[in-house]
Design a protein around this motif. Structure first.
Motif, PDB file in Angstrom:
ATOM      1  N   ALA A 165      24.478 -25.734  27.870  1.00 11.70           N
ATOM      2  CA  ALA A 165      23.340 -25.806  27.251  1.00 11.70           C
ATOM      3  C   ALA A 165      23.471 -26.773  25.929  1.00 11.70           C
ATOM      4  O   ALA A 165      22.488 -27.599  25.448  1.00 11.70           O
ATOM      5  CB  ALA A 165      22.515 -24.736  27.173  1.00 11.70           C
ATOM      6  N   ARG A 166      24.487 -26.447  25.189  1.00 16.98           N
ATOM      7  CA  ARG A 166      24.536 -27.170  23.701  1.00 16.98           C
ATOM      8  C   ARG A 166      24.994 -28.613  24.048  1.00 16.98           C
ATOM      9  O   ARG A 166      24.454 -29.421  23.160  1.00 16.98           O
ATOM     10  CB  ARG A 166      25.829 -26.327  23.054  1.00 16.98           C
ATOM     11  CG  ARG A 166      25.281 -24.913  22.598  1.00 16.98           C
ATOM     12  CD  ARG A 166      26.215 -24.602  21.550  1.00 16.98           C
ATOM     13  NE  ARG A 166      25.936 -23.054  21.267  1.00 16.98           N
ATOM     14  CZ  ARG A 166      25.231 -22.898  20.167  1.00 16.98           C
ATOM     15  NH1 ARG A 166      24.654 -23.954  19.450  1.00 16.98           N
ATOM     16  NH2 ARG A 166      24.715 -21.731  19.696  1.00 16.98           N
ATOM     17  N   GLN A 195      26.827 -21.761  27.854  1.00 10.29           N
ATOM     18  CA  GLN A 195      26.542 -21.957  26.558  1.00 10.29           C
ATOM     19  C   GLN A 195      27.094 -23.326  26.094  1.00 10.29           C
ATOM     20  O   GLN A 195      26.142 -24.346  25.583  1.00 10.29           O
ATOM     21  CB  GLN A 195      27.026 -20.957  25.314  1.00 10.29           C
ATOM     22  CG  GLN A 195      26.309 -19.639  25.575  1.00 10.29           C
ATOM     23  CD  GLN A 195      27.014 -18.700  24.652  1.00 10.29           C
ATOM     24  OE1 GLN A 195      28.298 -18.932  23.876  1.00 10.29           O
ATOM     25  NE2 GLN A 195      26.660 -17.342  24.730  1.00 10.29           N
ATOM     26  N   LYS A 205      23.992 -30.477  26.485  1.00 11.59           N
ATOM     27  CA  LYS A 205      22.922 -31.071  26.838  1.00 11.59           C
ATOM     28  C   LYS A 205      21.808 -31.218  25.644  1.00 11.59           C
ATOM     29  O   LYS A 205      21.207 -32.348  25.322  1.00 11.59           O
ATOM     30  CB  LYS A 205      22.134 -30.479  27.671  1.00 11.59           C
ATOM     31  CG  LYS A 205      20.665 -30.778  28.184  1.00 11.59           C
ATOM     32  CD  LYS A 205      20.182 -29.869  29.439  1.00 11.59           C
ATOM     33  CE  LYS A 205      19.089 -30.570  30.027  1.00 11.59           C
ATOM     34  NZ  LYS A 205      18.263 -29.688  31.071  1.00 11.59           N
TER      35      LYS A 205
END
Length: 346
Positions: A158-159, A155, A161
């Motif tokens: 992804a965050r 997570q 990015k």
């Protein structure tokens, strides 16, 4: 997370003028309002991950000696069993006793000895089983925590990015108004330098005091910060925040050279001996609720319905906060912002 795009190209017709600096700035502000909650969620996941890592380390600390105890118990049981079967008091011994016509008392003593050894073995096995069950239960907790941490790591990646992509988008928007605001940026830089110089000049003399820092910089409203100095932890936290005026906003930063909004308040209150979490949502719960009418210097003030932005109150309706990317820590009028509540740490 919603993406915010501003497309600025050559005018197709003389009547279609390029967007003004104010137009682009409004779009930057709108984009930032959507982005900051994502940044604060990143801070929350990171804080949760750190907490889980501490729990995992504690379980591992407990499991290591338990494993050694289990192994030692297993060795002791093996020694008992091996020793028993190596004894000369085997089945042939009982046959010999019977053949010599031993008294019943002697035979009973031999049987009691065998029974005692058997009971001892069983107790060792029971203790081993209980220790093994405890080991397995703790091991399951560690494995579960590791799985949670792996998901949180994904997570975070992804965050990060997504946040980096939005920051790049905001930077591109900001460059569009750089030409028209070059003079203003130069003035802001000069003001920031003046603010830092004023802070440095007074820091030594007022290191243990809550007296205000004075400056002619436009980053200071009213020429001093805090506007209403007080003693106690709130005064210490507020003055620490004032000392950061002029330092740049950097998302997820918590000092000492740059800050985001919750990183600044965390840093300020740490100087007063109060530890806060680097996340606006957590800081909303880490203090006593205070009404707007009862605000005092050092209180945490929150903005927007989801409390995704915050600052530290310094008196007279003024706050110190880290606004957004491309800006610096500064004072601001609380009345110009969408106030949503306040908390008092300590």
């Amino acid at each position: 997370m919603a993406a915010v795009m501003v497309v600025v190209g050559p005018a197709a017709h003389a009547a279609h003028a390029a967007p003004s600096a104010a137009d682009v700035q409004r779009q930057i502000d709108a984009a930032w309002e959507k982005l900051e909650p994502v940044i604060e969620q990143y801070n929350k996941v990171r804080s949760d991950l750190a907490a889980n890592q501490r729990r995992s380390a504690e379980l591992n600390r407990r499991i290591e000696p338990l494993g050694k105890t289990v192994e030692a118990s297993r060795t002791r049981v093996q020694e008992i069993v091996t020793g028993y079967y190596k004894q000369e008091r085997s089945l042939s011994t009982f046959n010999a006793l019977l053949s010599r016509g031993s008294a019943p008392t002697a035979l009973g003593d031999q049987l009691a000895l065998v029974n005692q050894v058997t009971n001892s073995e069983q107790r060792q096995i029971n203790r081993l089983s209980a220790q093994q069950a405890s080991y397995d239960a703790d091991k399951e907790k560690v494995d579960a925590l590791i799985a949670v941490q792996q998901r949180q790591q994904a997570q975070l990646a992804a965050r990060k990015k997504a946040i980096d992509a939005e920051i790049k988008r905001l930077d591109a928007l900001h460059r569009q108004i750089a030409a028209t605001e070059k003079a203003a940026a130069a003035k802001a830089a000069a003001d920031a330098a003046a603010a830092r110089a004023a802070t440095a000049a007074q820091s030594a003399a007022t290191a243990t005091s809550t007296s205000p820092i004075t400056s002619s910089s436009s980053l200071f409203i009213g020429g001093k910060c805090p506007a209403v100095p007080i003693t106690g932890s709130g005064g210490v936290a507020a003055k620490t925040a004032c000392k950061q005026i002029g330092k740049p906003y950097v998302w997820a930063a918590d000092g000492p050279d740059s800050f985001d909004c919750s990183g600044l308040t965390q840093y300020a209150w740490a100087s007063a001996g109060v530890q806060l979490t680097h996340y606006t949502g957590a800081q909303w719960t880490e203090g006593v609720a205070v009404s707007k009418a009862n605000l005092r210097t050092g209180d945490l003030v929150f903005f927007y319905a989801d409390h995704h932005h915050m600052g530290i109150y310094v008196g007279n309706g003024l706050i110190v906060h880290a606004p957004h990317t491309g800006d610096v820590v500064r004072m601001a009028q609380m009345a110009n912002m969408p106030y949503s509540g306040a908390r008092r740490p300590g």
